[in-house]
Design a protein around this motif. Structure first.
Motif, mmCIF file in Angstrom:
data_model
loop_
_atom_site.group_PDB
_atom_site.id
_atom_site.type_symbol
_atom_site.label_atom_id
_atom_site.label_comp_id
_atom_site.label_asym_id
_atom_site.label_seq_id
_atom_site.Cartn_x
_atom_site.Cartn_y
_atom_site.Cartn_z
ATOM 1 N N GLY A 273 0.821 -1.209 0.000
ATOM 2 C CA GLY A 273 0.000 0.000 0.000
ATOM 3 C C GLY A 273 0.851 1.253 0.000
ATOM 4 N N THR A 274 0.183 2.392 -0.058
ATOM 5 C CA THR A 274 0.858 3.684 -0.176
ATOM 6 C C THR A 274 0.548 4.558 1.026
ATOM 7 O OG1 THR A 274 0.773 3.611 -2.601
ATOM 8 C CG2 THR A 274 1.060 5.785 -1.583
ATOM 9 N N VAL A 275 1.582 5.172 1.584
ATOM 10 C CA VAL A 275 1.418 6.202 2.606
ATOM 11 C C VAL A 275 1.736 7.543 1.963
ATOM 12 C CG1 VAL A 275 2.288 7.169 4.765
ATOM 13 C CG2 VAL A 275 1.983 4.703 4.544
ATOM 14 N N VAL A 276 0.860 8.530 2.182
ATOM 15 C CA VAL A 276 1.083 9.878 1.672
ATOM 16 C C VAL A 276 1.143 10.839 2.854
ATOM 17 C CG1 VAL A 276 0.191 11.764 0.261
ATOM 18 C CG2 VAL A 276 -0.089 9.402 -0.502
ATOM 19 N N LEU A 277 2.258 11.511 3.014
ATOM 20 C CA LEU A 277 2.398 12.552 4.040
ATOM 21 C C LEU A 277 2.092 13.899 3.410
ATOM 22 C CD1 LEU A 277 3.295 13.596 6.838
ATOM 23 C CD2 LEU A 277 5.636 13.692 5.936
ATOM 24 N N VAL A 278 0.979 14.503 3.843
ATOM 25 C CA VAL A 278 0.634 15.843 3.362
ATOM 26 C C VAL A 278 0.549 16.828 4.523
ATOM 27 C CG1 VAL A 278 -1.880 15.507 3.414
ATOM 28 C CG2 VAL A 278 -0.889 17.129 1.777
ATOM 29 N N GLY A 279 0.448 16.314 5.763
ATOM 30 C CA GLY A 279 0.533 17.188 6.932
ATOM 31 C C GLY A 279 1.935 17.769 7.036
ATOM 32 N N VAL A 280 2.031 19.017 7.494
ATOM 33 C CA VAL A 280 3.321 19.716 7.518
ATOM 34 C C VAL A 280 3.974 19.564 8.891
ATOM 35 C CG1 VAL A 280 4.504 21.914 7.194
ATOM 36 C CG2 VAL A 280 2.457 21.387 5.846
ATOM 37 N N PRO A 281 5.110 18.860 8.979
ATOM 38 C CA PRO A 281 5.810 18.740 10.264
ATOM 39 C C PRO A 281 6.625 19.990 10.568
ATOM 40 C CG PRO A 281 6.986 17.527 8.579
ATOM 41 C CD PRO A 281 5.765 18.094 7.908
ATOM 42 N N THR A 282 7.073 20.094 11.804
ATOM 43 C CA THR A 282 7.979 21.174 12.182
ATOM 44 C C THR A 282 9.414 20.665 12.115
ATOM 45 O OG1 THR A 282 7.643 20.600 14.509
ATOM 46 C CG2 THR A 282 6.290 22.371 13.606
ATOM 47 N N PRO A 283 10.402 21.569 12.044
ATOM 48 C CA PRO A 283 11.778 21.147 11.769
ATOM 49 C C PRO A 283 12.372 20.165 12.776
ATOM 50 C CG PRO A 283 11.546 23.504 11.409
ATOM 51 C CD PRO A 283 10.267 23.036 12.029
ATOM 52 N N GLU A 284 11.948 20.212 14.024
ATOM 53 C CA GLU A 284 12.577 19.360 15.041
ATOM 54 C C GLU A 284 12.022 17.935 15.080
ATOM 55 O OE1 GLU A 284 8.896 20.948 16.956
ATOM 56 O OE2 GLU A 284 10.474 21.771 15.656
ATOM 57 N N MET A 285 10.963 17.659 14.340
ATOM 58 C CA MET A 285 10.328 16.347 14.417
ATOM 59 C C MET A 285 11.180 15.273 13.770
ATOM 60 S SD MET A 285 6.317 17.201 13.747
ATOM 61 C CE MET A 285 5.371 18.150 14.936
ATOM 62 N N ARG A 286 11.212 14.090 14.397
ATOM 63 C CA ARG A 286 11.961 12.939 13.910
ATOM 64 C C ARG A 286 11.086 11.698 13.995
ATOM 65 N NH1 ARG A 286 14.462 16.714 12.819
ATOM 66 N NH2 ARG A 286 16.679 17.186 13.113
ATOM 67 N N ILE A 287 11.365 10.717 13.162
ATOM 68 C CA ILE A 287 10.632 9.458 13.218
ATOM 69 C C ILE A 287 11.611 8.300 13.073
ATOM 70 C CG2 ILE A 287 10.139 9.387 10.731
ATOM 71 C CD1 ILE A 287 7.375 8.185 11.571
ATOM 72 N N GLU A 288 11.334 7.204 13.789
ATOM 73 C CA GLU A 288 12.149 5.998 13.706
ATOM 74 C C GLU A 288 11.237 4.823 13.407
ATOM 75 O OE1 GLU A 288 14.688 3.317 16.803
ATOM 76 O OE2 GLU A 288 15.179 5.464 16.721
ATOM 77 N N LEU A 289 11.597 4.072 12.385
ATOM 78 C CA LEU A 289 10.847 2.884 11.991
ATOM 79 C C LEU A 289 11.820 1.723 11.810
ATOM 80 C CD1 LEU A 289 8.488 4.399 9.256
ATOM 81 C CD2 LEU A 289 7.735 3.457 11.445
ATOM 82 N N PRO A 290 11.405 0.496 12.176
ATOM 83 C CA PRO A 290 12.270 -0.658 11.906
ATOM 84 C C PRO A 290 12.487 -0.795 10.393
ATOM 85 C CG PRO A 290 10.514 -1.246 13.439
ATOM 86 C CD PRO A 290 10.175 0.108 12.896
ATOM 87 N N LEU A 291 13.732 -0.818 9.985
ATOM 88 C CA LEU A 291 14.022 -0.871 8.553
ATOM 89 C C LEU A 291 13.459 -2.146 7.933
ATOM 90 C CD1 LEU A 291 15.355 0.687 6.273
ATOM 91 C CD2 LEU A 291 17.489 -0.501 6.783
ATOM 92 N N LEU A 292 13.412 -3.223 8.701
ATOM 93 C CA LEU A 292 12.856 -4.461 8.194
ATOM 94 C C LEU A 292 11.370 -4.303 7.865
ATOM 95 C CD1 LEU A 292 13.376 -7.413 7.485
ATOM 96 C CD2 LEU A 292 12.762 -8.008 9.849
ATOM 97 N N ASP A 293 10.655 -3.505 8.668
ATOM 98 C CA ASP A 293 9.239 -3.263 8.376
ATOM 99 C C ASP A 293 9.075 -2.440 7.104
ATOM 100 O OD1 ASP A 293 8.670 -4.665 10.637
ATOM 101 O OD2 ASP A 293 7.847 -2.976 11.784
ATOM 102 N N VAL A 294 9.978 -1.486 6.917
ATOM 103 C CA VAL A 294 9.922 -0.698 5.680
ATOM 104 C C VAL A 294 10.149 -1.608 4.478
ATOM 105 C CG1 VAL A 294 10.989 1.185 4.392
ATOM 106 C CG2 VAL A 294 10.696 1.387 6.863
ATOM 107 N N PHE A 295 11.132 -2.496 4.602
ATOM 108 C CA PHE A 295 11.445 -3.427 3.520
ATOM 109 C C PHE A 295 10.331 -4.458 3.333
ATOM 110 C CE2 PHE A 295 13.167 -7.602 2.331
ATOM 111 C CZ PHE A 295 13.686 -7.304 1.081
ATOM 112 N N GLY A 296 9.857 -5.029 4.421
ATOM 113 C CA GLY A 296 8.946 -6.159 4.338
ATOM 114 C C GLY A 296 7.550 -5.820 3.883
ATOM 115 N N ARG A 297 7.119 -4.574 4.090
ATOM 116 C CA ARG A 297 5.752 -4.213 3.714
ATOM 117 C C ARG A 297 5.659 -3.752 2.262
ATOM 118 N NH1 ARG A 297 2.524 -4.104 8.100
ATOM 119 N NH2 ARG A 297 0.893 -2.930 7.024
#
Length: 361
Positions: A273-297
């Motif tokens: 499936g597709t994720v679309v980010l259209v909400g505007v984050p602020t400069p200090e925001m960070r996100i961490e995701l398991p790389l295996l989940d990014v690959f596996g999905r």
């Protein structure tokens, strides 16, 4: 001869906005002066006021606008005095590598007016998104003016200049929503509501609106959502999966711009499936995701900048849909206000009391 008009400025970080006299220079080559008729109050303007975009204060706020061209500079052929236009912040250059590859919606060198508007003491202003339309007139690059059918109401047409276009484009242009798809929209303010409407226009079979505010979920239902999820008391990921046969949505649109809601979007989508980010984050925001989940999905993780729109193509098309009764732009206009009411409109927007306040000049 330079003109003096009233405009709303943000003088410093988190300081209250105020109405000041703004000096509008005569248009130079490639520029146009537009008499502003309406301008929506957008979250991006609040981000400017809060210092979340740049620190180039003072800002001349406002960018979601419609108006009439008053004068043009040398070499301008795309618009003429008297034209009814929606202002845009993607004036494509036609020469960068994206434009030359036939992808002007990704133009890397969009341009604004070369001259600066000022206060009467000569202080240069930074126009929000290169527009600055909380003012009776503004100076823009001629390419920022998109002609549309003058029979449409300015309050409705102006919203295409940012939030509504961003949301509809996130569904149709970036997300590629198609007939029969399942779509989830996380965050149902102005942009998220427009994403719901875009998914409906594209023929999605199931449109799931997610928010923590029941009022926004009610509005999303009016705009085309088939299901709603109150995330204040329900795990939205599990709810979206339950509504999609246990799989997740084909397209999930994140219209909040926060790490926690982005994670929800990531895990609420179907495999491939597709994720679309259209909400505007602020400069200090960070996100961490398991790389295996990014690959596996599999699938795609996309960002939607201005709904990946091409104003010259998309604005007239959406105005035509409005005139045909297929796109209810009026549904986004909660209230109309004056220039002196912008600070209070920010408060109501922050509290979730409005979908859009529109300044009428």
């Amino acid at each position: 001869m330079a003109d003096e008009v009233r405009g709303v400025i943000a003088p410093g970080k988190n300081e209250p906005v105020r109405v000041e006299t703004i000096v509008i220079p005569d248009p130079g080559p490639g520029e146009a002066v537009v008499r502003v008729l309406t301008c929506g109050v957008c979250h991006t303007d609040l981000h400017y006021k809060q210092g979340g975009i740049t620190d180039e204060f003072p800002f001349l706020l406002g960018h979601e606008a419609a108006g009439t061209v008053e004068s043009v500079g040398e070499g301008v052929t795309e618009v003429a005095p008297g034209d009814f236009v929606v202002l845009n912040w993607r004036a494509v250059c036609g020469r960068c590598r994206a434009c030359l590859r036939g992808r002007p919606q990704y133009c890397f060198s969009t341009h604004n007016a070369g001259q600066r508007m000022t206060l009467t003491d000569g202080t240069e202003l930074t126009p929000a998104l290169g527009i600055g339309a909380f003012a009776e007139k503004t100076l823009v690059a001629a390419g920022q003016c998109t002609k549309v059918d003058p029979e449409v109401s300015p309050a409705a047409a102006g919203l295409l200049g940012c939030g509504v276009m961003a949301g509809i484009g996130a569904s149709i242009n970036t997300g590629g929503v198609g007939r029969g798809d399942s779509v989830a929209v996380i965050g149902c303010g102005g942009v998220g509501g427009a994403a719901v409407m875009g998914a409906r226009l594209a023929g999605a079979a199931r449109i799931i609106a997610v928010d923590i505010d029941p009022r926004k979920l009610e509005t999303a239902t009016r705009l085309g959502a088939t299901h709603t999820v109150d995330a204040s008391g329900t795990d939205p990921v599990e709810a979206i999966r339950e509504l999609t046969g246990g799989f997740g949505a084909d397209v999930v649109i994140e219209a909040v711009g926060r790490p926690e809601t982005y994670r929800q979007a990531f895990y609420a989508r179907d495999l491939a499936g597709t994720v679309v980010l259209v909400g505007v984050p602020t400069p200090e925001m960070r996100i961490e995701l398991p790389l295996l989940d990014v690959f596996g999905r599999g699938g795609a993780l996309k960002s939607s900048w201005y709904g990946d729109c091409l104003p010259s193509r998309d604005f007239p098309m959406l105005v035509d849909l409005f005139r045909q009764g297929r796109l209810d732009l009026d549904a986004f206009v909660t209230e109309t206000v004056g220039l002196g009411d912008v600070e209070a409109a920010f408060d109501r927007m922050h509290a979730g009391d409005v979908l859009r306040s529109v300044v009428v000049l």
